[in-house]
Enzyme design. Structure first.
Site, short mmCIF file in Angstrom:
data_model
loop_
_atom_site.label_atom_id
_atom_site.label_comp_id
_atom_site.label_asym_id
_atom_site.label_seq_id
_atom_site.Cartn_x
_atom_site.Cartn_y
_atom_site.Cartn_z
N GLU A 65 0.83 -1.21 0.00
CA GLU A 65 0.00 0.00 0.00
C GLU A 65 0.86 1.26 0.00
O GLU A 65 0.35 2.38 -0.13
CB GLU A 65 -0.93 0.00 1.22
CG GLU A 65 -2.18 -0.83 1.04
CD GLU A 65 -1.90 -2.30 0.78
OE1 GLU A 65 -1.08 -2.88 1.53
OE2 GLU A 65 -2.46 -2.86 -0.17
N ASN A 102 -0.87 -7.79 -3.70
CA ASN A 102 -1.45 -6.89 -4.70
C ASN A 102 -0.41 -5.97 -5.33
O ASN A 102 0.58 -5.60 -4.71
CB ASN A 102 -2.55 -6.03 -4.07
CG ASN A 102 -2.04 -5.23 -2.88
OD1 ASN A 102 -1.88 -5.77 -1.80
ND2 ASN A 102 -1.79 -3.94 -3.09
N ASP A 126 -7.51 -4.75 -5.11
CA ASP A 126 -6.70 -5.09 -3.94
C ASP A 126 -6.99 -6.49 -3.44
O ASP A 126 -7.12 -6.72 -2.24
CB ASP A 126 -6.91 -4.08 -2.81
CG ASP A 126 -6.02 -4.39 -1.60
OD1 ASP A 126 -4.86 -4.80 -1.82
OD2 ASP A 126 -6.49 -4.25 -0.45
#
Length: 602
Positions: A203, A287, A329
């Protein structure tokens, strides 16, 4: 429910138990300990990650008599993921940041045998996605004059080896750089003379990798990235030789625009499995970054991939990318279990993996061939089905998150229909017991620049309970047919996973603070107990002085509890979790510890 199937499964014949000559290739001491059900020596119970115990002293007839035997407060708030280890009558307990480790002698669990309090930079807290959790420690037995060790991954990116008897630090290595947003939340994994660990931080645009260190001195043996040149990804000459439809060489660069792979995610913070007969490790990469798919055209290989690697060299035998060019995601790092099933009359070594994208996959873990792919729930809508020949998901464009499209009612949400929980497999029944989410979402993408050490997401999410009116389920998945034998709904997500036992029981904890026991044959609830705080970890069981015990962490937090933990009110905060779990604070509060149960003898 079943999407598409080219091969039939019949007759679950049991897990890939380790024995004889095969064990010689593994860490023999660790194998012996894992086969002794008085211990719980790995977070996943054994190398096949069955999370299944042959103990049956606690069973369907007497589970109603379970009482608290003892408890221990860790003194730490925030989410307690993972579970304790039990080795030779010692219980090892880990906490979220500051990542304290406790050792308790089960002969007198009221006294702390030793504790390790790492000194680490508090700056790690600022770059941790989704609470400051830690998923557990790993154990390596003594050998050749070397002491038994406990391995701890610290949030600040360091891997530490501790003397299991004294808690003294043996060695410490920096693995992940918190300056770019890389942390460790994963439980390390011991294979042979190596300990494996990965980083979190996709992230924040962290480029993912797994590293292997010598258990005795901490020397790094190899590191395999998820993106970039083949030599960085450690592709063997035979990579995907038997499954060329998945792609082979050069794709870690070609499927990215420019140098986007350098900040493209693919971190691994989930669980490992190991097959000593094939001598391969298995895990998933996460991801791609950022979440905004318009900013990274291409398949973005090899994020979202199930990997098969040589534990000695790190070389990859196969890689299957489940969600090419992920738009939601659906990080692919979840639990994967190794079993042997009969496929078209022939015993096949399978890897079964309930993915965050709402599909439960079974692959031939020798060849990498996809055997089946079933939806975890019939409300999964981003994909129509998975083509078993190509391995490609056939998508529904209505649920794409591209910049020119307003995507609503996407199921599952970014939290997936299955997340970090460790689930279980009963080899006698041929059933997987799955703790699931049931959350959907709306998605609004936006453009943003990359800045090292800052969140690199590019999407605003609104999450809410799925169409069936609850946020979670426990399901029994039939390994032979792909059907679900029974389903138990839960108000909130079943985040931590399940434990199965020979006593025909399935145990699990709930976010609102219950530990429950179900009859694994029917799903009937047989027992429950309210814990001091919500559960995001997994239960374990062990035997001490001839008596079976059940243990579980309590301590709400993690991604689903991020609003409660940080007192957030904006529904889109916590990457959308705050709105989804807005009711959770009415049912539980923060706390942290372990609760241990045994049968009442009165």
């Amino acid at each position: 429910m079943k999407i598409k199937q080219s091969l039939s499964l019949s007759g679950a014949v049991g897990v890939a138990l380790l024995s004889g000559a095969t064990a010689l290739q593994a860490n023999e001491g660790l194998v012996r300990l894992s086969q002794d059900d008085s211990n719980w020596v790995m977070p996943t119970k054994d190398y096949s990650a069955t999370h299944y115990s042959k103990l049956d002293q606690i069973n369907t007839a007497n589970v109603k008599n379970l009482k608290v035997a003892w408890s221990f407060s860790t003194g730490v708030l925030h989410g307690h993921e993972g579970g304790p280890l039990v080795v030779n009558d010692i219980m090892y307990i880990n906490t979220p940041f500051p990542n304290t480790v406790y050792a308790l002698d089960l002969d007198d669990p009221n006294k702390v045998l030793w504790e390790y309090k790492p000194k680490q930079s508090p700056a790690a807290r600022a770059v941790a996605c989704c609470d400051v959790v830690n998923r557990g420690v790993a154990y390596a037995p003594a050998e050749a004059g070397k002491p038994a060790k406990i391995f701890l991954g610290q949030l600040d990116g360091n891997l530490v080896a501790l003397d299991a008897k004294s808690g003294e630090e043996v060695w410490k290595m920096e693995v992940c750089d918190i300056r770019v947003g890389a942390t460790i939340t994963q439980a390390p994994f011991v294979v042979k003379d190596k300990v494996l660990v990965g980083c979190s931080g996709a992230e924040l645009g962290v480029r993912g990798y797994v590293s292997a260190f010598n258990i005795h001195d901490g020397k790094m043996e190899w590191r395999a990235y998820a993106t970039g040149p083949d030599e960085d990804i450690l592709l063997s000459e035979k990579f995907n030789e038997q499954t060329p439809q998945y792609g082979r060489f050069g794709l870690g660069l070609k499927t990215w625009e420019g140098d986007a792979w350098k900040i493209g995610g693919g971190t691994n913070w989930g669980w490992y499995a190991y097959d000593p007969k094939l001598d391969r490790i298995y895990y998933g990469s996460g991801n791609p970054a950022p979440w905004n798919e318009t900013m990274r055209p291409g398949d973005n290989k090899w994020t979202m991939t199930i990997w098969s690697r040589d534990p000695d060299t790190g070389e990859a035998y196969f890689g299957y990318q489940k969600t090419p060019h992920d738009e939601w995601d659906y990080a692919g790092v979840n639990w994967m279990a190794l079993t042997e099933q009969r496929v078209n009359g022939k015993k096949v070594p399978l890897l079964t993996h309930p993915d965050r994208n709402g599909i439960i996959y079974s692959l031939n873990r020798d060849t990498g061939e996809l055997v089946r792919a079933d939806k975890l729930d019939d409300t999964v809508n981003w994909v129509k089905y998975v083509d078993l020949k190509t391995g490609q998901p056939v998508r529904d464009p209505e649920y794409s998150t591209r910049m020119d499209h307003q995507a609503k009612n996407i199921c599952p949400s970014a939290m997936g229909y299955h997340n970090q929980g460790v689930d279980s497999y009963d080899p006698e029944k041929g059933l997987f017991f799955l703790g699931l989410n049931h959350i959907c979402m709306d998605w609004e993408p936006f453009m943003l620049p990359y800045r090292a050490g800052q969140f690199f997401v590019g999407a605003t999410l609104n999450m809410y309970p799925g169409p069936k009116g609850v946020m979670g389920f426990v399901r029994a998945y039939d390994a032979k047919t792909g059907e679900y034998k029974w389903t138990v709904p839960e108000k909130f997500s079943v985040w931590g996973g399940t434990l199965a036992t020979k006593g025909d029981l399935v145990f699990y904890g709930t976010l609102d603070g219950w530990i429950k026991a179900l009859d694994s044959r029917s799903g009937d609830e047989l027992w429950k107990f309210k814990l001091p705080s919500g559960v995001i970890g997994h239960p374990v069981t062990y035997e001490h002085n001839g008596k079976q015990y059940l243990a579980i962490y309590y301590g709400v937090g993690g991604w689903p509890g991020v609003g409660l933990v940080f007192d957030l009110k904006d529904p889109s905060a916590g990457l959308g979790a705050v709105g989804a779990f807005k009711e959770l604070a009415h049912y539980t509060k923060m706390g942290g510890g372990v609760m241990v149960f045994a049968l009442d003898e009165t």
